[in-house]
Design a protein around this motif. Structure first.
Motif, PDB file in Angstrom:
ATOM      1  N   ALA A 117       4.242  18.862  28.140  1.00  0.00           N
ATOM      2  CA  ALA A 117       4.053  18.219  26.974  1.00  0.00           C
ATOM      3  C   ALA A 117       4.968  18.020  25.737  1.00  0.00           C
ATOM      4  O   ALA A 117       6.065  17.084  25.253  1.00  0.00           O
ATOM      5  CB  ALA A 117       2.889  18.943  26.508  1.00  0.00           C
ATOM      6  N   LEU A 118       5.426  19.815  25.753  1.00  0.00           N
ATOM      7  CA  LEU A 118       6.788  19.942  25.828  1.00  0.00           C
ATOM      8  C   LEU A 118       8.049  19.134  25.965  1.00  0.00           C
ATOM      9  O   LEU A 118       9.227  18.437  24.889  1.00  0.00           O
ATOM     10  CB  LEU A 118       7.321  21.416  25.632  1.00  0.00           C
ATOM     11  N   MET A 119       8.274  19.010  27.428  1.00  0.00           N
ATOM     12  CA  MET A 119       9.209  18.140  27.777  1.00  0.00           C
ATOM     13  C   MET A 119       9.109  16.774  27.570  1.00  0.00           C
ATOM     14  O   MET A 119       9.733  16.258  26.774  1.00  0.00           O
ATOM     15  CB  MET A 119       9.481  18.279  29.310  1.00  0.00           C
ATOM     16  N   ALA A 120       7.567  16.154  27.718  1.00  0.00           N
ATOM     17  CA  ALA A 120       8.366  14.782  27.055  1.00  0.00           C
ATOM     18  C   ALA A 120       8.273  14.381  25.646  1.00  0.00           C
ATOM     19  O   ALA A 120       8.684  13.369  25.422  1.00  0.00           O
ATOM     20  CB  ALA A 120       6.258  14.166  27.768  1.00  0.00           C
ATOM     21  N   THR A 121       7.148  15.360  25.329  1.00  0.00           N
ATOM     22  CA  THR A 121       7.421  15.967  23.347  1.00  0.00           C
ATOM     23  C   THR A 121       9.063  14.819  22.884  1.00  0.00           C
ATOM     24  O   THR A 121       9.682  14.509  22.421  1.00  0.00           O
ATOM     25  CB  THR A 121       6.656  16.237  22.739  1.00  0.00           C
ATOM     26  N   THR A 122      10.078  16.443  24.375  1.00  0.00           N
ATOM     27  CA  THR A 122      11.541  16.544  23.542  1.00  0.00           C
ATOM     28  C   THR A 122      12.610  15.270  24.278  1.00  0.00           C
ATOM     29  O   THR A 122      12.407  14.463  23.112  1.00  0.00           O
ATOM     30  CB  THR A 122      11.788  17.575  24.773  1.00  0.00           C
TER      31      THR A 122
END
Length: 422
Positions: free
Chosen positions: A156-161
């Motif tokens: 989720a963090l990488m997709a948000t990034t």
């Protein structure tokens, strides 16, 4: 010319061709008279970080404040002409692009994977090619399938990034696409042609090729996306010994599969992981190098090593492999031109290529299917000697450090004197 080379090194326990290429490129630029200012972080630093620094790690892919502070200071002190970015994750963040631009420093990025769109960077999931996140504002499938480090939270963090930094990436002054396939990926992402340059990596010249050996060599990580299942299934369709030896070198999670194949057949040898001298010896002993990836492999360095050693390559028609062997543009029909030379069998004249097999300047590509690869293996073995000079010539013309370093310096010079249209 003064260049900042920015790169987050992958962990040393995880062999990384990207780390190797960055190190080699810095050495090549320095030898060419370019002043290189390395701005390097390493994921190996993470375990030794202070508790406050570790507390900030979850947001570092989006914004890494210490890295921006350090880059601010470096640019202010040295006034570089260009910042050249490789991997920004997790300790640099794409924010370095914004930091450089705030100082009026143009940015070049070498695209080593598909992480503008794909959280894993591979376009590969559960053993098959996956592009479920293409065209999405937020890569929800990556979160659902835990594509980044097997964690839904980190995914989720990488997709948000990737969503947050879409404008950041689109502001980069020049993208270096390692192959024509990467250039296509960037166009699909929305990058205009004038900001994309195809420039492959280089490897040092090993010298004049040794006389051609016999059989085939697979050299690389023993993991599912490298197509070992595909290769071994195709190999088993031929009686033991009819294709000469198959040597497999490397290490990884599929090592037991390779060891079992070597125990099953006399014509399969497992060499294990090799040092540089071992790689050179294995290349010299072989006639054809195999690149049987079942994902869109960006730029398998083993192919460039093969060409430098005068060994043609038989690979799958995926990712950068067709470009590397010179089979990424339309060629003459089988029986004419380079295709005829590539498929010539000593004593038998010209034979047509099997269905689906495409001849390139320095090798062949086939669909990633066992039957197609099995049909191609004897043709490649028979035609290896005819493509040996062309393989070495392609290396000298396209992948030699002297050629590639000049291209890179020309890219720097072009962006340093051209205003950023974004």
């Amino acid at each position: 010319m003064r260049i900042v080379v920015a790169h987050n090194r992958y962990r040393e326990a995880q062999p990384s061709g990207e780390n190797t290429i960055v190190d080699a490129e810095i050495a090549q630029l320095t030898a060419a008279g370019v002043e290189v200012l390395p701005f390097i972080r390493s994921s190996d630093e993470i375990p030794t970080m202070s508790k406050p620094a570790k507390a900030l790690l979850p947001i570092s892919p989006i914004w890494a404040p210490k890295a921006q502070h350090d880059l601010d200071r470096l640019i202010t002190e040295h006034r570089p002409d260009v910042l050249h970015l490789h991997n920004p994750y997790p300790l640099l963040s794409p924010w370095v692009v914004r930091t450089a631009h705030r100082h009026g420093v143009p940015v070049v990025q070498t695209v080593h994977n598909y992480r503008q769109v794909c959280s894993s960077g591979l376009y590969f999931r559960d053993g098959v090619i996956c592009q479920d996140c293409r065209g999405r504002a937020l890569g929800v499938p990556a979160i659902v399938h835990r594509c980044y480090r097997g964690s839904r939270v980190q995914s989720a963090l990488m997709a948000t990034t990737l969503a947050v930094h879409r404008p950041t990436w689109k502001s980069v002054d020049r993208f270096i696409a390692l192959t024509t396939a990467v250039a296509d990926h960037l166009r699909d992402y929305g990058i205009p042609d004038e900001r994309i340059v195809v420039k492959p990596n280089a490897i040092p010249d090993p010298g004049a090729p040794a006389p051609l050996g016999d059989g085939f060599l697979f050299l690389g990580r023993l993991s599912p996306e490298k197509g070992l299942d595909l290769l071994l299934e195709a190999w088993r369709r031929h009686p033991d010994g009819t294709l000469g030896p198959l040597r497999i070198a490397g290490d990884g999670e599929l090592r037991p599969l390779v060891e079992a194949a070597a125990a099953e057949r006399d014509d399969v040898t497992f060499l294990g992981p090799l040092d540089r001298a071992g790689v050179r010896a294995a290349l010299e002993a072989s006639a054809v190098v195999l690149a049987t990836s079942t994902w869109h492999d960006v730029l398998p360095t083993v192919i460039i090593e093969a060409l430098a050693s005068g060994r043609p390559v038989l690979g799958t028609a995926l990712g950068g492999i067709p470009y590397l062997v010179g089979a990424d543009s339309p060629r003459e029909p089988a029986g004419t031109g380079p295709a005829a030379v590539a498929s010539a069998v000593p004593g038998d004249g010209v034979v047509p290529l099997p269905s689906g097999m495409v001849a390139g300047e320095a090798g062949w590509v086939v669909p990633p299917e066992p039957a197609a690869l099995a049909d191609a293996l004897p043709v490649a073995r028979a035609g290896a000697a005819y493509l040996t000079p062309a393989a070495r010539a392609r290396y000298e013309r396209t992948f030699h450090p002297d050629v590639v370093t000049k291209q890179l310096i020309d890219i720097y010079a072009a962006v340093a004197r051209t205003p950023n249209p974004a």
